[in-house]
Design a protein around this motif. Structure first.
Motif, PDB file in Angstrom:
ATOM      1  N   GLY A 157       1.498 -20.370  42.586  1.00 35.11           N
ATOM      2  CA  GLY A 157       3.072 -18.874  42.265  1.00 35.11           C
ATOM      3  C   GLY A 157       2.203 -18.696  41.237  1.00 35.11           C
ATOM      4  O   GLY A 157       3.280 -17.570  41.854  1.00 35.11           O
ATOM      5  N   GLU A 158       1.783 -18.406  40.573  1.00 35.75           N
ATOM      6  CA  GLU A 158       1.992 -17.599  38.813  1.00 35.75           C
ATOM      7  C   GLU A 158       0.703 -17.210  38.664  1.00 35.75           C
ATOM      8  O   GLU A 158      -0.376 -18.485  38.467  1.00 35.75           O
ATOM      9  CB  GLU A 158       2.657 -17.656  38.024  1.00 35.75           C
ATOM     10  N   PRO A 159       0.964 -16.326  38.106  1.00 40.54           N
ATOM     11  CA  PRO A 159      -0.731 -16.295  36.422  1.00 40.54           C
ATOM     12  C   PRO A 159      -1.097 -17.313  35.812  1.00 40.54           C
ATOM     13  O   PRO A 159      -0.416 -17.518  34.855  1.00 40.54           O
ATOM     14  CB  PRO A 159      -0.742 -14.894  36.565  1.00 40.54           C
ATOM     15  N   TRP A 160      -2.211 -17.648  35.787  1.00 42.75           N
ATOM     16  CA  TRP A 160      -2.472 -18.868  34.753  1.00 42.75           C
ATOM     17  C   TRP A 160      -4.281 -17.883  34.429  1.00 42.75           C
ATOM     18  O   TRP A 160      -4.784 -17.282  35.216  1.00 42.75           O
ATOM     19  CB  TRP A 160      -3.234 -19.681  35.656  1.00 42.75           C
ATOM     20  N   TRP A 161      -4.895 -18.582  32.941  1.00 43.40           N
ATOM     21  CA  TRP A 161      -5.913 -18.069  32.602  1.00 43.40           C
ATOM     22  C   TRP A 161      -6.649 -19.501  32.482  1.00 43.40           C
ATOM     23  O   TRP A 161      -5.871 -19.929  32.190  1.00 43.40           O
ATOM     24  CB  TRP A 161      -5.930 -17.293  31.347  1.00 43.40           C
ATOM     25  N   ASN A 162      -8.026 -19.328  32.618  1.00 38.45           N
ATOM     26  CA  ASN A 162      -9.343 -20.507  33.088  1.00 38.45           C
ATOM     27  C   ASN A 162     -10.153 -20.095  31.963  1.00 38.45           C
ATOM     28  O   ASN A 162     -10.315 -19.390  31.711  1.00 38.45           O
ATOM     29  CB  ASN A 162      -9.821 -20.158  34.145  1.00 38.45           C
ATOM     30  N   GLU A 167       9.303  -0.530  32.238  1.00 38.25           N
ATOM     31  CA  GLU A 167       8.772  -2.278  32.374  1.00 38.25           C
ATOM     32  C   GLU A 167       8.327  -3.074  31.425  1.00 38.25           C
ATOM     33  O   GLU A 167       8.659  -2.226  29.852  1.00 38.25           O
ATOM     34  CB  GLU A 167       7.323  -1.696  32.761  1.00 38.25           C
ATOM     35  N   ALA A 168       8.829  -4.071  32.055  1.00 40.28           N
ATOM     36  CA  ALA A 168       9.002  -5.301  31.129  1.00 40.28           C
ATOM     37  C   ALA A 168       7.294  -5.508  30.026  1.00 40.28           C
ATOM     38  O   ALA A 168       6.446  -5.390  30.530  1.00 40.28           O
ATOM     39  CB  ALA A 168       9.768  -6.758  31.705  1.00 40.28           C
ATOM     40  N   PRO A 169       7.014  -6.238  28.946  1.00 42.46           N
ATOM     41  CA  PRO A 169       5.978  -6.075  28.298  1.00 42.46           C
ATOM     42  C   PRO A 169       5.212  -7.575  29.513  1.00 42.46           C
ATOM     43  O   PRO A 169       6.115  -8.410  29.538  1.00 42.46           O
ATOM     44  CB  PRO A 169       6.238  -6.808  26.754  1.00 42.46           C
ATOM     45  N   VAL A 170       3.980  -7.367  29.453  1.00 41.91           N
ATOM     46  CA  VAL A 170       2.888  -8.097  30.313  1.00 41.91           C
ATOM     47  C   VAL A 170       2.579  -9.140  28.664  1.00 41.91           C
ATOM     48  O   VAL A 170       2.058  -8.361  27.495  1.00 41.91           O
ATOM     49  CB  VAL A 170       2.099  -7.206  30.933  1.00 41.91           C
ATOM     50  N   PRO A 171       2.069 -10.329  29.090  1.00 41.98           N
ATOM     51  CA  PRO A 171       1.520 -11.199  28.114  1.00 41.98           C
ATOM     52  C   PRO A 171      -0.241 -10.934  27.745  1.00 41.98           C
ATOM     53  O   PRO A 171       0.245 -10.215  28.879  1.00 41.98           O
ATOM     54  CB  PRO A 171       1.664 -12.450  28.636  1.00 41.98           C
ATOM     55  N   GLU A 172      -0.578 -10.645  26.854  1.00 45.30           N
ATOM     56  CA  GLU A 172      -1.643  -9.914  26.701  1.00 45.30           C
ATOM     57  C   GLU A 172      -2.535 -10.942  27.149  1.00 45.30           C
ATOM     58  O   GLU A 172      -1.937 -12.678  26.855  1.00 45.30           O
ATOM     59  CB  GLU A 172      -2.001  -9.758  25.141  1.00 45.30           C
ATOM     60  N   PRO A 173      -3.682 -10.967  27.275  1.00 46.60           N
ATOM     61  CA  PRO A 173      -4.438 -12.163  27.484  1.00 46.60           C
ATOM     62  C   PRO A 173      -5.567 -13.113  26.229  1.00 46.60           C
ATOM     63  O   PRO A 173      -5.065 -12.346  25.948  1.00 46.60           O
ATOM     64  CB  PRO A 173      -5.803 -11.436  28.975  1.00 46.60           C
ATOM     65  N   PRO A 174      -5.269 -14.098  27.205  1.00 45.25           N
ATOM     66  CA  PRO A 174      -6.449 -14.561  25.378  1.00 45.25           C
ATOM     67  C   PRO A 174      -7.277 -13.969  25.394  1.00 45.25           C
ATOM     68  O   PRO A 174      -8.330 -13.279  25.881  1.00 45.25           O
ATOM     69  CB  PRO A 174      -6.065 -16.135  26.360  1.00 45.25           C
ATOM     70  N   ALA A 175      -8.347 -14.236  23.659  1.00 44.29           N
ATOM     71  CA  ALA A 175      -9.018 -13.786  23.411  1.00 44.29           C
ATOM     72  C   ALA A 175      -9.853 -14.546  22.894  1.00 44.29           C
ATOM     73  O   ALA A 175      -8.836 -15.232  22.379  1.00 44.29           O
ATOM     74  CB  ALA A 175      -9.028 -12.856  22.292  1.00 44.29           C
ATOM     75  N   GLU A 214      -0.051 -18.597  31.870  1.00 43.14           N
ATOM     76  CA  GLU A 214       0.359 -17.289  31.497  1.00 43.14           C
ATOM     77  C   GLU A 214       1.440 -16.580  30.509  1.00 43.14           C
ATOM     78  O   GLU A 214       1.182 -15.871  29.506  1.00 43.14           O
ATOM     79  CB  GLU A 214       0.029 -15.256  32.246  1.00 43.14           C
ATOM     80  N   ALA A 215       2.660 -17.182  30.886  1.00 39.59           N
ATOM     81  CA  ALA A 215       3.682 -17.167  30.658  1.00 39.59           C
ATOM     82  C   ALA A 215       3.604 -17.757  29.476  1.00 39.59           C
ATOM     83  O   ALA A 215       4.762 -17.094  28.069  1.00 39.59           O
ATOM     84  CB  ALA A 215       5.114 -17.390  31.204  1.00 39.59           C
TER      85      ALA A 215
END
Length: 108
Positions: free
Chosen positions: A46-51, A4-12, A77-78
């Motif tokens: 069309g892609e994941p974003w963080w609010n 699996e490709a690495p997934v970006p970690e969510p912001p903290a 997210e990228a």
């Protein structure tokens, strides 16, 4: 071993990012964002974003303003690192990083 490709970690909260105009929505120009609160992940364009809620200042790590404002941002997210990195500790009085920063240490 996983393929699996690495997934970006969510912001903290506490993390600081140098954002290019294509990294966030609802604004223009480069920003420095100090994450205060992570609200939700959502699909946008069309892609994941963080609010998030962040203190922001226009500019780059080399040259930026002095007036930090708290605002909500949608961040792509990228934009976030795919490997764990320690948040850069800023002097909260001056908002300056301690010493020189390695290239890409703040995802710029």
């Amino acid at each position: 071993m996983s393929n699996e490709a690495p997934v970006p970690e969510p912001p903290a909260p506490g993390q600081v990012f140098a954002l290019r105009p294509e990294d966030y929505d609802y604004g223009e120009g480069h920003l420095i964002a100090h994450i205060k609160e992570v609200l939700t992940q959502l699909q946008h364009e069309g892609e994941p974003w963080w609010n998030v809620v962040a203190e922001v200042v226009p500019g780059t790590l080399i040259s930026h303003g002095e007036d930090w404002l708290e605002r909500r941002l949608l961040i792509r997210e990228a934009t976030f690192p795919r490997t764990r990195r320690e948040p850069v500790a800023l002097n909260m009085m001056t908002r300056e990083a301690p010493g020189p920063l390695a290239p890409n240490s703040l995802n710029c």
